[in-house]
Design an enzyme around this catalytic site. Structure first.
Site, PDB file in Angstrom:
ATOM      1  N   GLU A 173      38.183  38.765  47.585  1.00  0.00           N
ATOM      2  CA  GLU A 173      39.390  38.002  47.970  1.00  0.00           C
ATOM      3  C   GLU A 173      40.549  38.942  48.306  1.00  0.00           C
ATOM      4  O   GLU A 173      41.636  38.829  47.724  1.00  0.00           O
ATOM      5  CB  GLU A 173      39.780  37.034  46.851  1.00  0.00           C
ATOM      6  CG  GLU A 173      38.698  36.030  46.551  1.00  0.00           C
ATOM      7  CD  GLU A 173      39.089  34.927  45.578  1.00  0.00           C
ATOM      8  OE1 GLU A 173      40.153  35.036  44.950  1.00  0.00           O
ATOM      9  OE2 GLU A 173      38.337  33.942  45.474  1.00  0.00           O
ATOM     10  N   GLU A 294      31.495  31.905  46.376  1.00  0.00           N
ATOM     11  CA  GLU A 294      32.117  31.210  45.242  1.00  0.00           C
ATOM     12  C   GLU A 294      32.390  29.791  45.710  1.00  0.00           C
ATOM     13  O   GLU A 294      33.172  29.586  46.643  1.00  0.00           O
ATOM     14  CB  GLU A 294      33.432  31.878  44.810  1.00  0.00           C
ATOM     15  CG  GLU A 294      33.235  33.166  44.051  1.00  0.00           C
ATOM     16  CD  GLU A 294      34.532  33.714  43.465  1.00  0.00           C
ATOM     17  OE1 GLU A 294      35.383  32.926  43.007  1.00  0.00           O
ATOM     18  OE2 GLU A 294      34.688  34.948  43.485  1.00  0.00           O
TER      19      GLU A 294
HETATM   20  O1  AHR Z   1      36.101  32.343  39.447  1.00  0.00           O
HETATM   21  C1  AHR Z   1      37.387  32.722  39.152  1.00  0.00           C
HETATM   22  C2  AHR Z   1      38.078  33.458  40.264  1.00  0.00           C
HETATM   23  O2  AHR Z   1      38.202  32.645  41.382  1.00  0.00           O
HETATM   24  C3  AHR Z   1      37.436  34.704  40.781  1.00  0.00           C
HETATM   25  O3  AHR Z   1      37.714  35.805  40.017  1.00  0.00           O
HETATM   26  C4  AHR Z   1      38.050  34.860  42.132  1.00  0.00           C
HETATM   27  O4  AHR Z   1      37.227  35.556  43.002  1.00  0.00           O
HETATM   28  C5  AHR Z   1      38.373  33.435  42.521  1.00  0.00           C
HETATM   29  O5  AHR Z   1      39.670  33.294  42.951  1.00  0.00           O
END
Ligand code: AHR
Length: 535
Positions: A173, A294
């Site tokens: 990110e 994610e």
């Molecule tokens: O899953 C929690 C966080 O969410 C992770 O560290 C990040 O990559 C995302 O913003």
């Protein structure tokens, strides 16, 4: 009763299904690592302190790949402090999550744990405080056979063979204003860095693939222009772009939860369009692939939100300098510090997240990696003592086991619904969501094995659907199994003592004549239809 019809034909091929599609994401937050993955005091702990019950649970579920070791954590993690004899490792601070990192689970342990659960490790490097040398050294340590300082050190530390990590994420990110050394203000800078880092990593090991960050969430003000500027710099040197999105719905609002599928569809389509624009601009032969590494659709209690910005927040919103902050020590034997995330305990959540899996299958030509957040718990629910199968264990493991071969487009005729705009907090503000399909599907076809598996999610919380599925184009196939897991309205979750309260059960309600299935889809249900070529 509403009606839904699906038509499938073997010539409606979308693409090859990647074996990395139903993976998980792992980061040392709360007890995800300390407590769940690692607890030397657990009765099943092995010689490295890994919980044997979690290893067995994940092996049974068949999780194919895990993206590790984070997450925001990784942008400040000094992997070199985490190798070698444990007593010589350094304890550091994790500025992302306000925790102490004792490094008892270090670089080698992450990779060796992945070996133990039989999953491919997909590794995220630190491009926050980390530099080009760290990137070269980590590939050398991890993948180079020997005769260099770093590869010989790996051998000395007990792992003779290279780990052979294939997929490398170039930071996490990197657009996020919350990220350590964020490139929120400088997409071109990150694009150039990603390009240069990818080059040296591939010079070190030309067999690897790399993944660049794009906007880590479609709510950010800079989305999607940040992404365009990054891709301008690194389009030719990276293989995938990394997408993250968390879809949230007010607790109990099933329509909003299920509408996540539209948000993910828009995000994926935008990133494909951007990538293809770059491909044309550079007259390139390279097609960019997508890693949705994610994701989760989950309930959240709405907080007070400032309307008007439509979630497009200025970066300053994310800076929190709180003098009362205390760094947390995580005792792996005490989960009180924050139990494992249970994003997906009940059938409704399992179906909502499975529908994202089906969406990835419908984009199988471009989406090649998928990692569910809380993925360990989606595959293997756990507490301090036990592991068990939650409802999402069944959806995830069936997708992993049965979605093989080629993805076939299910032409789906189903009603749609509308979700009025809502806000969870300042950032998560949704405009009206139109045309959310009640029923979504995906199909996997393995012609050589003579197998066709069709997955259907019915998101409708009010009505059953009269369901017709036409597979006449496949010729002589027979329906060998129809599995159904439906919500019973109780919102109860499976537990260690009752792991089959919710699970897909074989049913014989469907008729299959002349290549057409007729049945009824239950409200909020997960349905699998397995066909085999008649001998
Ligand atoms: O899953 C929690 C966080 O969410 C992770 O560290 C990040 O990559 C995302 O913003």
């Amino acid at each position: 009763m509403k009606k839904t019809k699906i038509t499938l034909h073997p010539s409606y091929v979308i693409g090859d299904i990647s074996p990395r599609l139903f993976g998980a994401f792992l980061e040392p937050i709360g007890s995800m690592v300390n407590g769940t993955m690692y607890n030397p005091k657990h009765p099943t702990a092995d010689e490295q302190g890994f919980r044997g019950d979690v290893i067995e649970g994940l092996k049974k579920a068949g999780v194919p790949a895990v993206r590790m070791p984070g997450g925001n954590f990784v942008s400040g993690w000094r992997w070199k402090d985490s190798i070698g004899p444990k007593e010589q490792r350094k304890q550091n601070l994790d500025l992302a999550w306000g925790q102490f990192i004792p490094n008892d689970v270090g670089h080698d342990e992450y990779l060796q744990w992945a070996e133990k659960i039989g999953a491919e490790a997909m590794y995220t490097i630190n491009l926050g405080t980390g530099d080009l040398n760290d990137a070269i050294d980590i590939v050398e340590y991890t993948n180079f056979p020997g005769e260099t300082y770093w590869s010989d050190l790996r051998i000395k530390n007990g792992h003779k063979d290279p780990y052979g990590v294939k997929v490398w994420y170039l930071g996490n990110e990197m657009d996020g204003p919350w990220q350590i050394a964020s490139y929120d203000k400088d997409p071109r800078g990150y694009g150039i860095l990603a390009h240069e880092v990818s080059k040296v990593m591939k010079f070190t090991d030309p067999s690897i693939e790399t993944v660049a960050c794009v906007s880590s969430c479609p709510f950010l003000t800079h989305y999607p222009d940040w992404d365009r500027q990054v891709l301008e710099q690194c389009y030719e040197s990276v293989d995938y772009i990394s997408l993250h999105h968390y879809h949230s719905a007010p607790v109990g609002d099933i329509g909003a939860l299920m509408a996540g599928v539209n948000a993910y569809e828009d995000y994926i389509n935008t990133e494909i369009a951007l990538s293809d624009y770059m491909k044309t601009m550079y007259r390139s032969k390279h097609t960019m692939m997508i890693s949705l590494d994610e994701y989760a659709s989950s309930w959240r209690e709405p907080k007070k939100a400032s309307w008007g910005l439509n979630g497009r927040l200025p970066a300053s919103t994310f800076y929190q300098f709180d003098p009362s902050k205390k760094f947390i020590h995580h005792d792996p034997d005490n989960m009180a510090a924050g139990g494992p995330p249970m994003l997906t305990g009940e059938v409704v959540s399992a179906v909502a997240n499975a529908s994202i899996g089906l969406l990835m299958l419908r984009h199988a030509d471009r989406v090649k990696i998928g990692c569910a957040t809380g993925g360990l718990s989606m595959y293997c629910a756990s507490n301090h003592d036990y592991v068990w199968k939650g409802a999402s264990y069944y959806t995830m493991s069936e997708l992993h086991e049965l979605a093989k071969g080629k993805s076939i487009l299910p032409v789906t005729e189903t009603d749609t619904y509308h979700v009025d705009s809502y806000a969870i907090d300042d950032q998560n503000q949704y405009a009206d969501i139109d045309n959310v399909p009640y029923v979504t599907a995906a199909a996997a076809y393995d012609e050589d094995k003579g197998e066709l598996n069709v997955f259907v999610c019915n998101a409708d919380w009010e009505e059953e659907h009269e369901f017709t599925m036409d597979i006449r184009g496949f010729g002589d196939y027979k329906l060998v199994e129809n599995l159904v897991m439906a919500d019973d309205g109780s919102m109860e979750r499976n537990s260690h003592d009752n792991q089959t309260l919710h699970c897909p059960r074989p049913v014989n309600d469907a008729t299959f004549e002349n290549g057409i299935v007729h049945t009824v889809l239950h409200k909020i249900s997960w349905n699998v239809f397995r066909f085999e070529k008649a001998k």
